[in-house]
Design an enzyme around this catalytic site. Sequence first.
Site: not given
Length: 407
Positions: A226, A338
């Site tokens: 991320e 995710e």
Amino acid sequence: MMRSLLLSLTVLGAGAVAQQSAWGQCGGIGWSGSTSCEAGSCCVSQNAYYSQCVPGTACSGTATTTATPTPTSGGGSGRTRFAGVNIAGFDFGCATDGTCNTTAVYPPVKDMPPYYNNPDGAGQMDHFSKDDNLNIFRLPVGWQYLVNSNLGGTLDSTNLGYYDQLVQSCLSTGAYCIVDIHNYARWNGAIIGQGGPTNEQFVSVWTQLATKYASQARVWFGIMNEPHDVPSITTWAATVQAVVTAIRNAGATSQFISLPGNDWQSAAAVISDGSAAALSTVTNPDGTTTNLIFDVHKYLDSDNSGTHTECVTNNIDDAFAPLATWLRQNGRQAILTETGGGNTASCETYLCQQIAYLNANADVYLGYVGWGAGSFDSTYALDETPTGSGSSWTDTPLVKACIARSS
């Protein structure tokens, strides 16, 4: 801005009946739109939650059918190659600014000294593999933990030894195992290659990891978790390129490598924020892009944060359909590493729809990995940790409904 395939409708004759275009949704629990497909496509049920207009399939007398999904050249095999769960714990203590409090690590490695009675990550993965037919696990870990907070230094033998126990437990199941550095493109608040750690310091840790796992064909290298608020996506792509080159030159010549974009790896933003275009320039040393996979994330709650137990979207229209089109046009593939939601009825509905879409478009989506299990417990909003031990495990409702596979 690219328009979703689900918004492309054809108006028919005097009845003015709206029809879905190829790959558009045409049915499923909670669906209130058209159940009719344009000419050349038929409505095929993927599961109770999602039906899709699949080109080239035979319709049984009507425009819709609930037949078993049929493999097609556009939609792949009807099921993604990979399905799995994150096994978290070695990343605990890492914040979104790239600081990692290594004393907060809670390894999912049972009876690991100096910790005892840790969560049984090995048992969880064995259960997921044998009972749920899952075949990929993502193993997040903090950069600081791996090098004992020595930026640019060698891997800490003790900490790496503990983490490697989890990796080896994963490999023993026969699954693919994603080694994921969970630092948000940062070290202690500063961005890699853009005012913070140098590319060389980041390359150092990956060169060592790739050297260690070069002989393991099922180790998957997840470059970074991320990245967000990265000022220059082209500069970040150059950092990613340096890591890919280092991994390949360390002897890991054929394993999968994940390419993470900006904006928290959002599947909805990867095209519009320039990440897809910038990362498309990243290649293997021989100039190919073989096994270089776009790595995206997407949650289903109201603000896409993955912090709420209720889900409000299946992400198809604004994220996965446009991205599928882009991937096909550019001959690339992606993996969703995710995603998840609470153990609630709304999340069961929307996550099952989302996963059904990925399965129906398995030519461009390699798979999905739920968040998360490992060291999480039932107090965590997005808990996917099975309860029990040994040969007896019970899945959370969301895993049972959407993530687990029957065979």
